[in-house]
Design an enzyme around this catalytic site. Structure first.
Site, PDB file in Angstrom:
ATOM      1  N   PRO A 366      -6.337  -4.115  -3.144  1.00  3.74           N
ATOM      2  CG  PRO A 366      -8.485  -4.896  -3.441  1.00  3.74           C
ATOM      3  CD  PRO A 366      -7.078  -5.332  -3.429  1.00  3.74           C
ATOM      4  N   PRO A 367      -7.319  -1.535  -0.748  1.00  2.00           N
ATOM      5  CG  PRO A 367      -8.074   0.669  -0.636  1.00  2.00           C
ATOM      6  CD  PRO A 367      -8.157  -0.559  -1.463  1.00  2.00           C
ATOM      7  N   GLY A 368      -6.853  -2.183   2.744  1.00  2.00           N
ATOM      8  CA  GLY A 368      -7.332  -2.992   3.861  1.00  2.00           C
ATOM      9  C   GLY A 368      -7.130  -4.477   3.703  1.00  2.00           C
ATOM     10  CB  THR A 369      -5.973  -6.641   1.074  1.00  2.00           C
ATOM     11  OG1 THR A 369      -5.070  -5.729   0.463  1.00  2.00           O
ATOM     12  CG2 THR A 369      -7.321  -6.527   0.419  1.00  2.00           C
ATOM     13  N   GLY A 370      -4.189  -5.930   4.064  1.00  2.00           N
ATOM     14  CA  GLY A 370      -3.072  -6.375   4.892  1.00  2.00           C
ATOM     15  C   GLY A 370      -1.691  -6.133   4.327  1.00  2.00           C
ATOM     16  CE  LYS A 371      -2.107  -2.452  -0.475  1.00  2.00           C
ATOM     17  NZ  LYS A 371      -3.510  -2.568  -0.021  1.00  2.00           N
ATOM     18  CB  SER A 688     -15.745  -4.105 -18.863  1.00  2.00           C
ATOM     19  OG  SER A 688     -16.055  -3.349 -17.716  1.00  2.00           O
ATOM     20  CE  LYS A 731     -14.674  -5.705 -14.425  1.00  2.00           C
ATOM     21  NZ  LYS A 731     -14.562  -5.790 -15.893  1.00  2.00           N
TER      22      LYS A 731
END
Ligand SMILES: Nc1ncnc2c1ncn2[C@@H]1O[C@H](COP(=O)(O)OP(=O)(O)O)[C@@H](O)[C@H]1O
Ligand SMILES: [Mg+2]
Length: 782
Positions: A366-371, A688, A731
């Site tokens: 996800p965004p903001g995880t340091g990629k 789901s 999740k």
């Protein structure tokens, strides 16, 4: 030369016996002045005697050349012109220059012997005057024709035309024109012999016409030749003129020469690969021949700029000190053990086997995880340049590969552009958001990207603009993605995926305290002693203001805090500020995240589901309510088809199992049911939510509360089986963030839990289910 003095000449008396001067290749007409040169004993004697008497002699055209002449009567034409010698100049032995003027025509009666020169008895021929309208017409016509001749002949002075116009005597006009035009001697002699003025005019007109034709044809030929020559020379002249103008303006020529020389020097200094060098030289050659003001010149010079500024051979030295690399990674990022370990392995392999062609790393999460920032870190650890291009929204192959040079305003693609920026051919090159590459009619960029990433091909990557291969094999490509599903399969196969699933509360706190806060303090010009943010304040921000898997918004909120404090410090209001949880709303405004799960689930009919989203998973409330009506089922909250079908299936299951669930069958006859999934504006889909819908419905109808802090996910079948679903890790992390304590998961998803951080696993109690009755037993209060 032509002139006439008719009045004066009429007075001259022509003798019956005259000395006769032979003429060669020329006819002298009456009334015309004529310069002539004489030589030889005979002629000299003739002139001497004439000069001592009346200066008159007869000019008679010889039919033979000077050498062949034997002075026999048959050697001459019969009609000649009597002239008076106006001037004589002796020019050495037996030579003289004469200026004579014609008087009138004569006919030879007989030649007479007895003198050292030719002598003859002659009969002077008088012209009868004719002046009818035909003669007038003939004259006018002749004058105008003659006028054209004068105009067309460069060697005839314009005065001739004026004189011709002023002549009133038709015979003299004919003689004058005949004496001037360029005709054969025989033709002119014929004119001389024509005593009938009308016939003479006609004959002269014929000659003039003929001459005119020749002149006009000649002119036409000349102008045609000139035309042909013009085309090739015109451009040359224009260029010369342009050069002159530019010189006058102080631009052009010299400058472009300097520029060409500069490119020459650059190409020589650059040590280009063979093919590139050839292409560069070809272009330079083209440039030399072009005008600096032309559009092509710019196209050419832009190309030369590109080709001479690319890092064909320039590369940076790698730092292959593994320990130091590890230190750099730790300096920049908290946690991310798995990713860091994999990166270090990757570097180790590079160190031991420099030409190894490992898979391309892909950071997914996800965004903001340091990629992106991990990419930076890798470059720093290796001592390489870092280049990042975002592929989000790239749909055109040309963005990767460039446009052909012929296309106006063409540029190389982003890969080559990136390398130019890097100024080295071995940067760490991040292809950000590779999952957002689109494809449409402009060609599929994926295949170009595939070529870029393929070690079997990328040593000779072809950019349409460059038109010569560029070696990308030294570049270390790294890609990032939020979702893996949308990446083209062939591309995905090339990549080794390193997942960055998102951070737990604890990790976020650590990241904030160790990295984000110090960074923002510095970025906002504060000193570390001027601001402190308590741990509880951070928790309050994370819970109340940022619902995210990564730390991007957290960093943003921390930045807001720092700005707030900075403005206070700058205004002199405060010296330093300690921020506690209760102060947060002053800086960041009211809490943005909806209230706790426990508050929202205090009534029957509300269940908590778990959803997977590209931004890292979220919790989902499903609300069911009943009202008087007849068996209708209403679904709202922007549900997709699959989700609607899940709801219908859940409804059918409840009705089919009404007895087992202790539901009165009349309930459905008398009620309408409405299922709503907030937030209503966000589209939702997927199977789901099946278990959650079913649980909410059952809770509503049986009026049993759902247990506190419990969430669930799973697909259902009509028979009540619970099927596995995707995105378990995201999740679970989302549930953890939301403070969920118990989660019901499909049995088949049990293995997916290994990816979930241990800390989270400890905080949450998991139940694995494969049957709906079991779900309901676990979820509903008694
Ligand atoms: N583990 C971590 N340690 C320190 N800072 C982090 C960490 N993960 C993310 N960040 C910081 O969070 C911000 C957003 O990260 P970024 O690399 O832009 O995320 P992404 O590219 O995955 O969307 C950056 O300032 C980054 O340095
Ligand atoms: Mg990023």
């Amino acid at each position: 030369m032509a002139e006439q003095k008719p009045d004066e000449l009429k007075a001259v008396k022509i003798p019956e016996i005259m000395p006769i001067m032979p003429l060669f290749n020329v006819v002298v007409f009456p009334k015309m002045m004529f310069p002539m040169e004489i030589f030889g004993d005979q002629s000299a004697a003739l002139v001497d005697e004439a000069m001592s008497k009346d200066r008159i002699m007869g000019l008679l055209v010889s039919k033979k050349t000077h050498e062949d002449l034997q002075y026999k009567p048959e050697d001459f034409y019969n009609i000649g012109t009597s002239v008076v010698i106006l001037k004589m100049a002796k020019g050495g032995e037996n030579r003289a220059q004469l200026l004579v003027q014609g008087i009138s025509r004569f006919r030879i009666v007989e030649f007479i012997e007895g003198k050292p020169y030719l002598q003859a008895r002659v009969e002077t021929l008088e012209e009868e005057e004719t002046n009818d309208i035909e003669v007038e017409a003939l004259m006018t016509n002749l004058v105008s024709l003659f006028d054209r001749i004068v105009k067309l002949s460069p060697f005839l002075p314009q005065e001739f035309a004026v004189i011709a116009k002023s002549i009133t005597d038709p015979g003299i006009l004919a003689d004058m024109v005949a004496s001037i035009i360029n005709s054969a001697t025989e033709e002119k002699q014929k004119i001389l012999e024509l005593m009938d003025v009308k016939s003479r005019l006609k004959e002269v007109t014929r000659l003039v016409n003929h001459q005119l034709e020749i002149l006009e044809l000649g002119n036409k030929i000349q102008s045609q030749v000139k035309d042909d020559m013009d085309k090739s020379q015109r451009e040359y002249y224009l260029r010369q003129q342009l050069k002159a103008i530019q010189k006058e303006l102080g631009e052009g020529e010299d400058e472009s020469k300097v520029e060409v020389e500069e490119y020459e020097a650059k190409i020589a200094a650059k040590n280009l690969p063979e093919e590139a060098k050839k292409e560069a030289e070809r272009e330079l050659d083209r440039l030399r021949r072009m005008h600096p003001a032309s559009a092509e010149y710019t196209v050419s010079s832009t190309y030369l700029d590109w080709i001479t500024s690319l890092p064909w051979n320039e590369s940076t030295e790698d730092n292959l000190d593994i320990k130091k690399a590890r230190k750099v990674l730790d300096e920049d990022h908290y946690g991310l053990e798995k990713a860091k370990k994999r990166i270090i392995e990757y570097l180790a392999v590079r160190k031991l086997k420099p030409d190894s062609r490992g898979a391309i790393l892909c950071f997914a999460g996800p965004p903001g995880t340091g990629k992106t920032s991990l990419g930076h870190s890798i470059a720093r650890a290796l001592g390489r340049k870092f280049i990042r291009i975002s592929l989000g929204g790239v749909r055109d192959e040309a963005e990767i590969r460039g446009h052909r040079r012929t296309y106006v305003g063409a540029l190389p693609g982003r890969i080559i552009q990136g390398l130019r920026r890097a100024e080295s051919n071995n940067p760490v090159f991040m292809l950000d958001e590779i999952d957002k590459v689109g494809a449409d009619f402009r060609g599929d960029p994926s295949s170009a990207i595939l070529e870029v990433l393929d070690p079997e091909q990328n040593f000779s990557f072809s950019d349409h603009y460059l038109d010569v291969p560029f070696d990308l094999s030294k570049v270390m490509f790294i890609t990032t993605a939020n979702i893996l599903d949308t990446i083209q399969p062939a591309l995905r196969d090339r990549m080794e995926v390193i997942e960055l699933p998102g951070y737990t509360m604890d990790e976020k706190l650590q990241i904030a305290e160790r990295y984000l806060i110090p960074r923002q303090i510095e970025a906002n010009g504060l000193k570390s002693e001027q601001i402190s943010i308590s741990r509880n304040a951070l928790k309050a921000i994370i819970d109340g203001y940022t619902r995210e898997a990564g730390v991007r918004n957290l960093e943003r909120e921390i930045a807001s805090l720092c700005r707030g404090v900075a403005s206070g410090v700058a205004a002199g209001d405060v010296e330093k500020q300690a921020i506690a949880a209760k102060d947060i709303h002053k800086y960041l405004g009211p809490v943005r995240i909806p209230p706790e799960v426990s508050i929202r689930t205090t009534k029957p009919g509300i269940a908590v589901g778990l959803a997977w989203t590209p931004t890292g998973g979220d919790i989902l409330f499903i609300e069911a309510t009943a009202m008087k009506g007849r068996k209708n089922l209403t679904l709202t909250g922007q549900l997709g088809d699959v989700m609607k079908e899940s709801a219908t299936a859940a409804m059918s299951f409840v009705r089919a199992n009404a007895a087992a669930l202790g539901i009165n069958n009349d309930f459905f006859e008398e009620n309408d049911i409405h299922i709503h999934v907030p937030s209503g504006a966000i589209p939702k889909d997927g199977p789901s939510a099946g278990v959650t819908i079913l649980t909410a419905l059952t809770s509503l109808i049986t009026n049993r509360l759902i247990k506190k802090d419990l969430a669930m996910t799973g697909e259902i079948t009509l028979r009540g089986l619970v099927l596995p679903v995707g995105g378990i890790k995201e999740k679970v992390l989302a549930a953890h963030r939301a403070g969920i304590k118990t989660i019901l998961l499909p049995k088949w998803n049990k293995n997916d839990l290994v990816d979930v951080p241990v800390k989270v696993q400890k905080d949450i109690e998991f139940f694995f289910v494969d049957d709906m009755m079991e779900v309901l037993k676990l979820a509903l209060e008694k």
